[in-house]
Structure formats: structure tokens, C-alpha cells
Design an enzyme around this catalytic site. Structure first.
Site, mmCIF file in Angstrom:
data_model
loop_
_atom_site.group_PDB
_atom_site.id
_atom_site.type_symbol
_atom_site.label_atom_id
_atom_site.label_comp_id
_atom_site.label_asym_id
_atom_site.label_seq_id
_atom_site.Cartn_x
_atom_site.Cartn_y
_atom_site.Cartn_z
ATOM 1 N N ASP A 17 27.931 51.894 61.100
ATOM 2 C CA ASP A 17 28.768 53.082 61.267
ATOM 3 C C ASP A 17 27.984 54.222 61.911
ATOM 4 O O ASP A 17 27.283 54.976 61.239
ATOM 5 C CB ASP A 17 29.312 53.506 59.896
ATOM 6 C CG ASP A 17 30.466 54.494 60.006
ATOM 7 O OD1 ASP A 17 30.424 55.363 60.888
ATOM 8 O OD2 ASP A 17 31.401 54.390 59.195
ATOM 9 N N ASP A 18 28.129 54.382 63.220
ATOM 10 C CA ASP A 18 27.499 55.467 63.989
ATOM 11 C C ASP A 18 25.992 55.205 64.140
ATOM 12 O O ASP A 18 25.415 54.360 63.454
ATOM 13 C CB ASP A 18 27.759 56.827 63.304
ATOM 14 C CG ASP A 18 27.796 57.981 64.299
ATOM 15 O OD1 ASP A 18 27.317 57.803 65.437
ATOM 16 O OD2 ASP A 18 28.294 59.054 63.937
ATOM 17 N N LYS A 34 35.480 50.400 64.602
ATOM 18 C CA LYS A 34 35.948 51.639 63.959
ATOM 19 C C LYS A 34 35.822 52.730 65.014
ATOM 20 O O LYS A 34 34.722 52.967 65.528
ATOM 21 C CB LYS A 34 35.076 51.943 62.738
ATOM 22 C CG LYS A 34 35.335 53.307 62.116
ATOM 23 C CD LYS A 34 34.525 53.490 60.831
ATOM 24 C CE LYS A 34 34.704 54.894 60.263
ATOM 25 N NZ LYS A 34 33.989 55.079 58.990
ATOM 26 N N ASP A 82 36.373 56.590 66.149
ATOM 27 C CA ASP A 82 36.474 57.928 65.566
ATOM 28 C C ASP A 82 37.124 58.922 66.541
ATOM 29 O O ASP A 82 37.581 58.556 67.630
ATOM 30 C CB ASP A 82 35.059 58.373 65.137
ATOM 31 C CG ASP A 82 35.054 59.148 63.832
ATOM 32 O OD1 ASP A 82 35.987 59.929 63.620
ATOM 33 O OD2 ASP A 82 34.110 58.979 63.046
ATOM 34 N N ARG A 91 42.871 55.643 59.779
ATOM 35 C CA ARG A 91 42.585 56.573 58.689
ATOM 36 C C ARG A 91 43.701 57.608 58.632
ATOM 37 O O ARG A 91 44.241 58.014 59.654
ATOM 38 C CB ARG A 91 41.238 57.240 58.941
ATOM 39 C CG ARG A 91 40.037 56.371 58.566
ATOM 40 C CD ARG A 91 39.626 56.582 57.126
ATOM 41 N NE ARG A 91 39.300 57.984 56.943
ATOM 42 C CZ ARG A 91 38.128 58.526 57.278
ATOM 43 N NH1 ARG A 91 37.176 57.771 57.758
ATOM 44 N NH2 ARG A 91 37.916 59.821 57.084
ATOM 45 N N ASP A 150 37.459 62.708 55.365
ATOM 46 C CA ASP A 150 36.536 61.797 54.671
ATOM 47 C C ASP A 150 36.629 61.909 53.148
ATOM 48 O O ASP A 150 36.758 62.996 52.593
ATOM 49 C CB ASP A 150 35.088 62.107 55.054
ATOM 50 C CG ASP A 150 34.783 61.703 56.478
ATOM 51 O OD1 ASP A 150 35.713 61.399 57.232
ATOM 52 O OD2 ASP A 150 33.585 61.721 56.829
HETATM 53 C C1 GAL Z 1 33.334 60.581 60.379
HETATM 54 C C2 GAL Z 1 34.124 59.437 59.781
HETATM 55 C C3 GAL Z 1 33.220 58.768 58.773
HETATM 56 C C4 GAL Z 1 31.980 58.254 59.464
HETATM 57 C C5 GAL Z 1 31.285 59.396 60.194
HETATM 58 C C6 GAL Z 1 30.102 58.891 61.015
HETATM 59 O O1 GAL Z 1 34.127 61.247 61.286
HETATM 60 O O2 GAL Z 1 35.300 59.887 59.210
HETATM 61 O O3 GAL Z 1 33.905 57.716 58.117
HETATM 62 O O4 GAL Z 1 32.343 57.249 60.364
HETATM 63 O O5 GAL Z 1 32.168 60.082 61.034
HETATM 64 O O6 GAL Z 1 29.409 59.933 61.643
#
Ligand code: GAL
Length: 500
Positions: free
Chosen positions: A83-84, A160, A162, A218, A222
Site C-alpha cells: 500500500d503506497d 487499490k 486512491d 471505499r 480512513d
Molecule cells: C489513503 C488511503 C489509505 C492508504 C493511504 C496510503 O488515502 O485511504 O487507505 O492507502 O492513503 O498513503
């Protein structure tokens, strides 16, 4: 023609009718998915809730191994989401993403092959439909085809996607739909099956447009690891149908309230994503985590763990592996549980939260699921009659029927703490300690087959019956839940899913 339904359902002829109905149902269900994927909600594990952007090769290896050894993979928790922060901070001179070799010294492809795919797991990637990701890494707006091709070459099974730094391409459903559809098409063009999971926090109401281009979206800012603590960073309350400033730091009660308005938008192939699970991160009590997990499962949110698997307590492990709850999530009918009633009580905690919530919904084969949530701070007895349970409609056929009750948190369906501790510390394998009493292997028998065969582990613990027009009653701990599967006394009957 019409006489089919009035025939008694016994003997060979009726079982033929049932099997025809069942295969028709499954065909119809998969036809709703725009790419044929995610006929039931995705399940897996993601780095973000427990590690933020600070994860690396070892993090993935350690947690992937535990997904297998602790039996999570065979319950269906398959996708491992990076994730990122998976790439360098800049693109190459010719515009491609560059993998982060200091984080992943073996190389991403090797890591994915050895720790993810060879373990029967799936590889999830992350990016943003914007100039940058939320963590400040290169986003994919304008680079959709090239980035999708790179992910596919690494073996990606899930994206995923964003919403950060979207450069103003939002504010109306059409703007958002167009922006997210570009990546949907790019993923399709790779020729690889890639589940497409939007992460635009409910912005521009994705539940109204995303089912034809994606598999989930989503619907809130968060999550935070608190049951009902408010946060100014999550300004919209649980009663708001649409939130223009989704934010972050949203509690379980906050997200549940927002989700309650849009449960009917779920369908096989498209799911409202309530955000990753916090079970195991230490911010909630045992009862709060049970409420969180049960409701995420019954609403049909993707079940993506966001914890450190090597730090799980026996209690957390018991929650995440309860087959009677996971069976709600993976139910082939794909109907979300719906909220029927919210009643305020005087038992408010310091945040002013203290209501009782009644939820119910339909499951495969005519079964029903019923949940009583006690959001008050102390234990209370909650009772509702069947008319209330089934939506408050008088002369309702379901209320005039007797039901067998199965407690979905009955002791026999949850791993005893001592056995959980032995599995967690590696003393014994899950199969050895299990003896078929608590662990369900969905790789061997799918959830749909298990339900069709009435596997007792999936049904819960029998606790008696409720008569026609009778009352359901339970003592529910503060911030806790009581949850049952109801099965028509005298045999299961088919019924169509709740109307969308
Ligand atoms: C947010 C997202 C989180 C996570 C995060 C990573 O915008 O809602 O679940 O992915 O970024 O930086």
C-alpha cells in the site's frame, strides 16, 4: 409453468428444481461483475494500517508466511497489498515507474514470485488517480496504460487506486467516473485478471456509478482503531448520507452509520469498502473488535486485515478466523445486512454514543442473519420481536414463521484461546490442533459448497428456536454484538435476495 413453485420440494424432481435455481443464481450473480471478478468480497492483508509507509521486503515475507501458516490463506485472505511507497519518488526519464530497490533488494518480481504467488497468495499494488499518491510517490493520472502494463508484468492481481492529488478532476460523479474509468480500461487491456478497488473515500458517491467499472470502492475517510471516538479530521457524522470532506480518523460507529445508508448498493462483483480491518492493532476491546469484524463481514465489505500478523493475540486470531462470520461475507447470494432500527439509550459514553442498533438481512438458501449492536457503555438485555427484526412490516411472511437459531459467536465455532496461542507461537499447526472443530479450509471446500452441504462450522452453534411472531433476546456487553443465523424451522427454503 407457474406450478413449479407450488410443488412439494421432496424427491428427485424437487432437487432438480433446486439445482437449476442454484446454477441460474450463480450465473446471474457473476454476470453483474464488470470484469467477472470479486463475485464475493475480496479478502487479504495490507501494509498500511499497521506500518504506514514504512514497510519493506522483510515485512512482506514475514506476513505472507503467516498468512499461510496461520491458516488465513485457506480461509480466503489471499491478496497481499503493497500500500503506497512501492516505487522511487521519481519516474524514469522515459516516464516509467521505478521499483524501490533499497526497500526490496531481491527485486519486486522475485519477492512477489517467491513470497506471494508461490504461496498461493495474490499480489496487490497501489497507486492514485492523481499526480502523486497520498504518500507523495508518483501517481498514475496520465500514465494509466504504462503503469498498468508494469504492474501486470510483475504479476499484479489487484489494484487499490486512491484519490490524492487529482488536480481538480473531481466534484461531480461524472468527473470521477471518467478519471477512474481510464484505469479500468487500462487494466482490462493488460489481458491479466486484476481486481479493481477504488479508494476515493466516497467522494462523488461511487456507489452510484462505480459498479460498471470497478469491483469495490471505499465509502468513507480512513478508519481509525477506535470504536466510537470522534475526530475533527473525520468531520461528517454517522447519520450523513454523503460526506464532502471524508478525511481520516473515522471510528467504527462512524463508518457503520455512513455504510447503513448504502447497503443496498452491494452486489456480486461490486462492494462498498468500509476500509481495512483494525483487529489486532490494540486500540479496541475484544467485544469492540468482534462488533467491527462481524459487521464488516455481514455488510460485505472486502475483508482486508491491516495488522502485524506476528503480534496477534489469541483473541484477535479467534475473531479473524471465525468461519461462521467469514461465511456471511463470502455468502454466494451477496446481499448486505441492512439496518432496521436505531434506538437511543441513556447509557452514553464520554463521546455521547450509546444507542442500540438492529440489523438483519438475507443469506443463501433462505437463511437470515440478525445482529443486535449495543453501542452503550455497559451490558444490557436487548429484545426485538420478529416483526421488528424483519423490517417492521406487519403480516410479513418471515415474522409468521418459526426459526432455528444459530449463535455465530457460540463457543464451539471460535478457537479456544489456549489452542490459538499454540498455533500463534508455532508449537502446532492449525490442522493438528483443530480436529475439525473451529477451522474451515475454504481452499478444500468453497464457502458456497460448504453452505450447500450445511457444514456445521459455517452455521454457528445451535441455541434453540424462535416461534412465529416470537421474540429474540440476548444480553449484549457494552460495545458488543449478538449475532445469529436464522434458518426456517422445518427446512430451508429458497427466497430471492433483497431488492436493490
Ligand atoms: C489513503 C488511503 C489509505 C492508504 C493511504 C496510503 O488515502 O485511504 O487507505 O492507502 O492513503 O498513503
Amino acid at each position: 409453468m407457474h406450478s413449479f413453485l407450488t410443488l412439494p420440494r421432496t424427491g428427485l424432481f424437487s432437487s432438480l428444481i433446486l439445482s437449476v435455481q442454484f446454477s441460474h443464481h450463480v450465473l446471474a450473480a457473476s454476470g453483474l461483475s464488470y470484469n467477472g471478478l470479486s463475485i464475493t468480497p475480496a479478502m487479504g492483508w495490507d501494509t498500511y494500517n499497521a506500518y504506514g509507509l514504512d514497510y519493506n521486503e522483510t515485512t512482506i515475507q514475514d506476513n505472507a508466511e503467516l498468512l499461510v501458516n496461520l491458516g488465513f490463506r485457506d480461509l480466503g485472505y489471499k491478496v497481499v497489498i503493497f500500500d503506497d511507497a512501492m516505487t522511487e519518488k521519481n519516474r524514469s526519464a522515459n516516464g516509467t515507474l521505478i521499483e524501490n530497490s533499497s526497500k526490496f533488494p531481491s527485486g519486486l518480481k522475485n519477492l512477489v514470485d517467491q513470497s506471494v504467488h508461490s504461496n498461493g497468495l495474490q499480489f496487490g499494488v497501489y497507486s492514485s488517480a492523481g499526480r502523486f499518491t497520498c504518500g507523495g510517490y508518483p501517481g498514475s493520472l496520465g500514465y494509466e496504460a504504462a503503469d498498468a502494463a508494469w504492474w501486470a508484468s510483475l504479476g499484479a492481481d489487484y489494484l487499490k487506486y486512491d484519490n490524492c492529488y487529482n488536480e481538480g478532476n473531481s466534484g461531480t460523479p461524472k468527473l470521477s467516473e471518467h478519471r477512474y474509468a481510464v484505469m479500468s480500461n487500462a487494466l482490462n487491456s493488460t489481458g491479466r485478471s486484476i481486481t479493481y478497488s477504488l479508494c476515493n473515500w466516497g467522494d462523488d458517491k461511487p456507489w452510484e456509478w462505480a459498479s460498471t467499472i470497478a469491483n469495490s470502492a471505499r465509502m468513507s475517510g480512513d478508519i481509525q482503531d477506535y470504536f466510537d471516538r470522534p475526530a475533527t479530521s473525520c468531520p461528517c457524522g454517522p447519520d450523513e448520507y454523503y460526506c464532502q470532506l471524508p478525511g481520516y480518523g473515522c471510528s467504527i460507529i462512524n463508518i457503520l452509520g455512513k455504510a447503513s445508508h448504502i447497503t443496498s448498493k452491494n452486489q456480486p462483483g461490486y462492494w462498498n469498502d468500509l476500509d481495512m480491518l483494525e483487529v489486532g492493532n490494540g486500540g479496541m476491546t475484544y467485544d469492540e473488535y468482534k462488533t467491527h469484524f462481524s459487521m464488516w463481514a455481514a455488510i460485505k465489505s472486502p475483508l482486508i486485515m491491516g495488522n502485524k500478523l506476528y503480534e496477534l493475540s489469541p483473541e484477535d486470531y479467534g475473531i479473524l478466523t471465525n468461519p461462521a462470520i467469514v461465511a456471511l461475507n463470502q455468502d454466494p447470494e451477496g446481499s448486505s445486512i441492512q439496518r432496521r432500527l436505531v434506538e437511543q439509550t441513556d447509557d452514553k459514553d464520554r463521546w455521547g454514543v450509546g444507542e442500540v442498533q438492529l440489523w438483519s438481512g438475507s443469506l443463501y438458501g433462505g437463511d437470515q442473519v440478525v445482529a443486535f449492536i449495543n453501542a452503550g457503555k455497559s451490558s444490557r438485555t436487548i429484545s426485538y420481536d420478529l416483526v421488528e427484526v424483519f423490517g417492521g412490516v406487519r403480516n410479513n411472511e418471515q415474522a409468521m414463521q418459526a426459526w432455528e437459531l444459530y449463535d455465530l459467536w457460540g463457543n464451539e465455532t471460535v478457537i479456544p484461546a489456549v489452542s490459538a496461542a499454540m498455533v500463534l507461537n508455532g508449537t502446532v499447526g492449525i490442522e493438528a490442533v483443530d480436529e475439525g472443530r473451529w477451522y474451515y479450509n475454504a481452499s478444500e471446500t468453497s464457502w458456497a459448497d460448504g453452505l450447500a452441504r450445511n457444514e456445521t462450522l459455517l452455521l454457528g452453534t445451535p441455541v434453540g428456536r424462535v416461534e412465529a411472531m416470537g421474540m429474540l433476546s440476548a444480553s449484549v456487553p457494552g460495545h458488543g454484538i449478538a449475532m445469529w443465523r436464522l434458518r426456517r424451522a422445518g427446512g430451508a427454503a429458497k427466497r430471492k435476495r433483497d431488492e436493490l
